[in-house]
Design a protein around this motif. Structure first.
Motif, PDB file in Angstrom:
ATOM      1  N   UNK A 112       0.811  -1.222   0.000  1.00  0.00           N
ATOM      2  CA  UNK A 112       0.000   0.000   0.000  1.00  0.00           C
ATOM      3  C   UNK A 112       0.839   1.265   0.000  1.00  0.00           C
ATOM      4  N   UNK A 113       1.951   1.259   0.761  1.00  0.00           N
ATOM      5  CA  UNK A 113       2.794   2.457   0.905  1.00  0.00           C
ATOM      6  C   UNK A 113       4.262   2.052   0.756  1.00  0.00           C
ATOM      7  N   UNK A 114       4.723   1.761  -0.449  1.00  0.00           N
ATOM      8  CA  UNK A 114       6.141   1.414  -0.618  1.00  0.00           C
ATOM      9  C   UNK A 114       7.030   2.620  -0.355  1.00  0.00           C
ATOM     10  N   UNK A 115       8.253   2.347   0.075  1.00  0.00           N
ATOM     11  CA  UNK A 115       9.194   3.432   0.364  1.00  0.00           C
ATOM     12  C   UNK A 115      10.369   3.385  -0.605  1.00  0.00           C
ATOM     13  N   UNK A 116      11.094   4.488  -0.651  1.00  0.00           N
ATOM     14  CA  UNK A 116      12.304   4.609  -1.466  1.00  0.00           C
ATOM     15  C   UNK A 116      13.425   5.150  -0.590  1.00  0.00           C
ATOM     16  N   UNK A 117      14.616   4.587  -0.724  1.00  0.00           N
ATOM     17  CA  UNK A 117      15.781   5.078   0.013  1.00  0.00           C
ATOM     18  C   UNK A 117      16.525   6.076  -0.862  1.00  0.00           C
ATOM     19  N   UNK A 118      16.570   7.340  -0.405  1.00  0.00           N
ATOM     20  CA  UNK A 118      17.264   8.399  -1.132  1.00  0.00           C
ATOM     21  C   UNK A 118      18.672   8.524  -0.544  1.00  0.00           C
ATOM     22  N   UNK A 119      19.659   7.965  -1.232  1.00  0.00           N
ATOM     23  CA  UNK A 119      21.030   7.909  -0.721  1.00  0.00           C
ATOM     24  C   UNK A 119      21.777   9.198  -1.050  1.00  0.00           C
ATOM     25  N   UNK A 120      22.402   9.817  -0.030  1.00  0.00           N
ATOM     26  CA  UNK A 120      23.102  11.070  -0.310  1.00  0.00           C
ATOM     27  C   UNK A 120      24.520  11.162   0.241  1.00  0.00           C
ATOM     28  N   UNK A 121      25.015  10.117   0.904  1.00  0.00           N
ATOM     29  CA  UNK A 121      26.412  10.178   1.377  1.00  0.00           C
ATOM     30  C   UNK A 121      26.930   8.773   1.614  1.00  0.00           C
ATOM     31  N   UNK A 122      28.245   8.650   1.557  1.00  0.00           N
ATOM     32  CA  UNK A 122      28.927   7.377   1.771  1.00  0.00           C
ATOM     33  C   UNK A 122      29.923   7.542   2.914  1.00  0.00           C
ATOM     34  N   UNK A 123      29.849   6.653   3.918  1.00  0.00           N
ATOM     35  CA  UNK A 123      30.692   6.769   5.100  1.00  0.00           C
ATOM     36  C   UNK A 123      31.793   5.716   5.131  1.00  0.00           C
ATOM     37  N   UNK A 124      31.528   4.572   4.517  1.00  0.00           N
ATOM     38  CA  UNK A 124      32.464   3.451   4.603  1.00  0.00           C
ATOM     39  C   UNK A 124      32.330   2.630   3.330  1.00  0.00           C
ATOM     40  N   UNK A 125      33.455   2.162   2.794  1.00  0.00           N
ATOM     41  CA  UNK A 125      33.449   1.344   1.587  1.00  0.00           C
ATOM     42  C   UNK A 125      34.500   0.253   1.717  1.00  0.00           C
ATOM     43  N   UNK A 126      34.066  -1.001   1.583  1.00  0.00           N
ATOM     44  CA  UNK A 126      34.994  -2.114   1.751  1.00  0.00           C
ATOM     45  C   UNK A 126      35.485  -2.175   3.184  1.00  0.00           C
ATOM     46  N   UNK A 127      36.796  -2.128   3.351  1.00  0.00           N
ATOM     47  CA  UNK A 127      37.350  -2.195   4.709  1.00  0.00           C
ATOM     48  C   UNK A 127      37.871  -0.844   5.193  1.00  0.00           C
ATOM     49  N   UNK A 128      37.424   0.248   4.548  1.00  0.00           N
ATOM     50  CA  UNK A 128      37.970   1.565   4.898  1.00  0.00           C
ATOM     51  C   UNK A 128      36.864   2.592   5.092  1.00  0.00           C
ATOM     52  N   UNK A 129      37.027   3.411   6.124  1.00  0.00           N
ATOM     53  CA  UNK A 129      36.148   4.541   6.312  1.00  0.00           C
ATOM     54  C   UNK A 129      36.517   5.667   5.364  1.00  0.00           C
ATOM     55  N   UNK A 130      35.531   6.429   4.903  1.00  0.00           N
ATOM     56  CA  UNK A 130      35.799   7.537   3.982  1.00  0.00           C
ATOM     57  C   UNK A 130      35.275   8.865   4.552  1.00  0.00           C
ATOM     58  N   UNK A 131      34.944   8.899   5.837  1.00  0.00           N
ATOM     59  CA  UNK A 131      34.351  10.100   6.426  1.00  0.00           C
ATOM     60  C   UNK A 131      35.303  11.297   6.401  1.00  0.00           C
ATOM     61  N   UNK A 132      36.611  11.047   6.368  1.00  0.00           N
ATOM     62  CA  UNK A 132      37.569  12.156   6.368  1.00  0.00           C
ATOM     63  C   UNK A 132      37.723  12.802   4.992  1.00  0.00           C
ATOM     64  N   UNK A 133      37.212  12.179   3.969  1.00  0.00           N
ATOM     65  CA  UNK A 133      37.331  12.737   2.624  1.00  0.00           C
ATOM     66  C   UNK A 133      36.329  13.870   2.433  1.00  0.00           C
TER      67      UNK A 133
END
Length: 336
Positions: A112-133
């Motif tokens: 009745x009410x499907x949702x959508x995830x609006x992605x706007x940032x990446x914090x971690x990829x693989x085995x490394x954090x990217x928050x400092x970028x």
């Protein structure tokens, strides 16, 4: 096997267009939904709310996002949004999805009410954090990592076009924009002016400190709510009295939540006007909701507030008077 670390979402400050002009700023649309961090690992998606609660069970259609990162583990920041028939984000439509945890009921709501995830940032990829970028690098990584699908998107961002983006958000019926300094890192758990939200609609989160019994069609039910917000010193200030914007279902949900929290005295750290305190039932300040309002009076009260819904994704301490601009604050430079 990658084990993703836990993150807290970065938060935006309320501001105006005058502070976010120039080529150093990126602009995104502000989505009227539920903030969530998506942890993608081991072929599954785990969703965590802004206040650290696991909300995965509420949104099973987002599990398919596990196959959208090319097999790489990732932590992605975004907003869970429900759209109305006109294609606009609808906080009201999202309300039943936010509270439901029964798998059978959730399965019906997905239809009745499907949702959508609006992605706007990446914090971690693989085995490394990217928050400092910086923001621009994280966005580039996000767009190269998450393949858009039926129930998830990576919305566009704009460079140095805050005024035009805000005008577009108004025409599209959106909540506003979020302006982000392009060189800024991601600061987990912190509210920073490097992220500034500019709203089209005056809406704020509040804590429920009591209620007044209803009459007429609301006889035997809650008639209105007494609401507050915490000042910078941790004192719960009374900010108004809201009696409109409720559906019957909302009133029933509120009654179930508030009656077990009833207490003999007001939780507010200041006097409630006599006409509103009379016959009031007081409650422990644990339930957070959101109201829309016309303006703020000189003594910090909300004029003509209207109920928008519960915010189980917020802690009471997050409902602050700093989010309520003083009287005369216009919010942006193009509203009219």
């Amino acid at each position: 096997m990658v084990r993703l670390p836990a993150y807290a979402p970065m938060l935006a400050q309320l501001g105006t267009l005058t502070s976010v002009q120039g080529p150093d700023w990126a602009v995104e649309m502000k989505w009227d939904g539920v903030r969530a961090l998506a942890y993608i690992e081991d072929g599954a998606v785990r969703l965590m709310s802004r206040n650290g609660k696991d909300i995965t069970i509420a949104y099973p259609e987002l599990q398919l996002m596990a196959g959208a990162t090319g097999g790489r583990a990732a932590v992605i920041d975004g907003e869970v949004v429900a759209f109305d028939e006109a294609g606009r984000p609808s906080f009201e439509a999202l309300q039943p999805r936010m509270h439901q945890r029964s798998p059978a009921a959730v399965a019906e709501l997905v239809k009745a009410v499907p949702v959508t995830f609006m992605a706007f940032d990446l914090l971690h990829l693989g085995d490394a954090g990217v928050v400092a970028r910086p923001y621009t690098e994280r966005r580039q990584l996000l767009e190269g990592t998450l393949t858009p699908g039926y129930r998830w998107q990576v919305p566009v961002w704009f460079a140095d076009h805050a005024t035009r983006a805000l005008e577009s958000s108004q025409k599209l019926g959106l909540e506003g924009v979020v302006c982000k300094r392009m060189s800024s890192p991601y600061r987990p758990g912190r509210r920073s002016s490097e992220w500034t939200k500019v709203k089209n609609v005056s809406a704020v989160e509040v804590v429920i400190g009591g209620w007044k019994p209803g009459g007429g069609r609301r006889s035997g039910m809650i008639g209105s709510l007494l609401i507050g917000a915490y000042d910078p010193h941790g004192r719960l200030r009374y900010v108004g009295h809201v009696g409109t914007g409720f559906t019957q279902a909302m009133l029933r949900d509120l009654q179930e939540l508030l009656e077990p929290l009833e207490r003999p005295d007001p939780p507010f750290d200041e006097a409630v006007p006599r006409e509103h305190a009379r016959d009031a039932h007081w409650a422990e300040p644990r339930v957070v909701g959101e109201v829309q309002y016309a303006e703020v009076t000189g003594d910090g009260r909300l004029r003509h507030p209207s109920w928008r819904g519960l915010r189980p994704d917020r802690d009471p301490s997050e409902a602050g008077t700093t989010e309520i601009p003083p009287s005369g604050h216009t919010g942006n430079a193009v509203a009219g």
